[in-house]
Scaffold this active site. Structure first.
Site, PDB file in Angstrom:
ATOM      1  N   HIS A   1      -8.175   1.241  -3.932  1.00  0.00           N
ATOM      2  CA  HIS A   1      -9.164   0.787  -2.885  1.00  0.00           C
ATOM      3  C   HIS A   1      -9.810   2.289  -2.541  1.00  0.00           C
ATOM      4  CE1 HIS A   1      -9.567  -0.136   1.911  1.00  0.00           C
ATOM      5  NE2 HIS A   1     -10.493   0.033   1.380  1.00  0.00           N
ATOM      6  N   MET A  61      -8.543   8.060   0.099  1.00  0.00           N
ATOM      7  CA  MET A  61      -9.353   8.476   1.238  1.00  0.00           C
ATOM      8  C   MET A  61      -9.719   9.569   1.108  1.00  0.00           C
ATOM      9  SD  MET A  61      -6.926   6.925   4.361  1.00  0.00           S
ATOM     10  CE  MET A  61      -6.109   5.332   4.411  1.00  0.00           C
ATOM     11  N   MET A  85     -11.832   4.306  -0.145  1.00  0.00           N
ATOM     12  CA  MET A  85     -12.317   4.370   1.178  1.00  0.00           C
ATOM     13  C   MET A  85     -13.038   5.947   1.238  1.00  0.00           C
ATOM     14  SD  MET A  85      -9.187   2.938   3.418  1.00  0.00           S
ATOM     15  CE  MET A  85      -8.141   3.041   2.145  1.00  0.00           C
ATOM     16  N   SER A 145       0.854  -1.192  -0.014  1.00  0.00           N
ATOM     17  CA  SER A 145       0.015   0.036  -0.060  1.00  0.00           C
ATOM     18  C   SER A 145       0.976   1.049  -0.043  1.00  0.00           C
ATOM     19  CB  SER A 145      -0.866  -0.059   1.370  1.00  0.00           C
ATOM     20  OG  SER A 145      -1.590   1.447   1.461  1.00  0.00           O
TER      21      SER A 145
HETATM   22  C1  DX5 Z   1      -6.593   1.482   5.673  1.00  0.00           C
HETATM   23  C2  DX5 Z   1      -5.454   1.327   4.738  1.00  0.00           C
HETATM   24  C3  DX5 Z   1      -4.319   0.751   5.557  1.00  0.00           C
HETATM   25  C4  DX5 Z   1      -3.199   0.136   4.630  1.00  0.00           C
HETATM   26  C5  DX5 Z   1      -2.228  -0.771   5.186  1.00  0.00           C
HETATM   27  O1  DX5 Z   1      -6.335   1.998   6.758  1.00  0.00           O
HETATM   28  O2  DX5 Z   1      -5.778   0.419   3.469  1.00  0.00           O
HETATM   29  O3  DX5 Z   1      -4.860  -0.533   6.126  1.00  0.00           O
HETATM   30  O4  DX5 Z   1      -3.283  -0.049   3.378  1.00  0.00           O
HETATM   31  O5  DX5 Z   1      -1.552  -0.451   6.322  1.00  0.00           O
HETATM   32  P1  DX5 Z   1      -0.460  -1.242   7.309  1.00  0.00           P
HETATM   33  O6  DX5 Z   1      -0.241  -2.194   6.260  1.00  0.00           O
HETATM   34  O7  DX5 Z   1       0.483  -0.301   7.518  1.00  0.00           O
HETATM   35  O8  DX5 Z   1      -1.373  -1.796   8.294  1.00  0.00           O
HETATM   36 ZN    ZN Z   2      -6.469  -0.590   1.204  1.00  0.00          ZN
END
Ligand code: DX5
Ligand code: ZN
Length: 214
Positions: A65, A36, A67, A7
């Site tokens: 993704h 986001m 969000m 990510s």
């Molecule tokens: C939502 C994001 C995070 C990110 C992963 O909050 O989607 O979950 O991708 O973060 P790590 O792998 O650092 O928990």
């Molecule tokens: Zn994600």
């Protein structure tokens, strides 16, 4: 074969293009792009202009993704910016079935994500329409959070739902708190696509970090 999708939420945003090219060299399979909007989740990252700007940095698929609230309003912009697959949150879609087909009509594989507090039952009527299910293993919004163990029960439920319906081709993705230890647990429970932010980008040797997750 497990798909590793780092990510870029945890990447150095001042050098995003280089960071993306770097993890392609380090052996990533997909680039997980965490969008986001500061509404659906309490954080705000980037949108289509930034995605378009870093698109030339890699040939790897952009696994976007969303969000965001009302994803149906902007799906076409993410496709135009270079998304190779788009995942929306069931909790953000009043008309989930219609939104999935909006993504597919753009020629892209569609994914549906569910938050830790959302039961897998909300997926039942769309399992046959999607290419990917994303089980959030943290409450979305930030990288570096702690893995929520109950996610393993949800993964097992989803795996058996897919087997029951002969939909084994559907990807089962996890996102949040994935590291060397939790990667084993989620893979055993049925996940085949692992999103990892901190576990990859916080390491100097990203190739080693990625192979540790496989
Ligand atoms: C939502 C994001 C995070 C990110 C992963 O909050 O989607 O979950 O991708 O973060 P790590 O792998 O650092 O928990
Ligand atoms: Zn994600």
């Amino acid at each position: 074969m497990t798909i590793i999708a780092p990510s870029i939420l945890s990447a150095d945003f001042s050098r995003l293009g280089e960071e993306i090219s770097g993890i392609e060299q380090a052996g990533a399979d997909w680039i997980h792009v965490d969008v986001m909007d500061g509404q659906f989740v309490p954080n705000l990252t980037f949108g289509p202009p930034v995605i378009a700007a870093v698109r030339p940095a890699t040939k790897l698929p952009f696994d976007v993704h969303l969000m965001i609230e009302r994803p149906e309003l902007s799906i076409a912009h993410y496709a135009a910016a270079g998304a190779d697959r788009i995942t929306v949150h069931a909790e953000a879609c009043v008309h989930l079935h219609r939104t999935i087909y909006q993504i597919k009509e753009l020629g892209l594989p569609a994914g549906v994500a569910i938050n830790p507090g959302t039961p897998v039952s909300v997926l039942e009527s769309v399992l046959g329409d999607v290419d990917l299910i994303l089980v959030m293993t943290v409450n979305p919004g930030f990288g570096g959070q702690k893995f929520i163990p109950y996610s393993l029960n949800k993964l097992r439920q989803i795996r058996s739902m897919l087997v029951e319906r002969e939909l084994q081709h559907v990807h089962v993705q996890v996102d949040g708190g994935i590291n060397e230890e939790t990667a084993k647990l989620v893979t055993e429970a049925g996940a085949n696509v692992l999103v990892a932010g901190n576990a990859v980008f916080a390491q100097a040797d990203r190739a080693a970090a990625i192979s540790l997750l496989r």
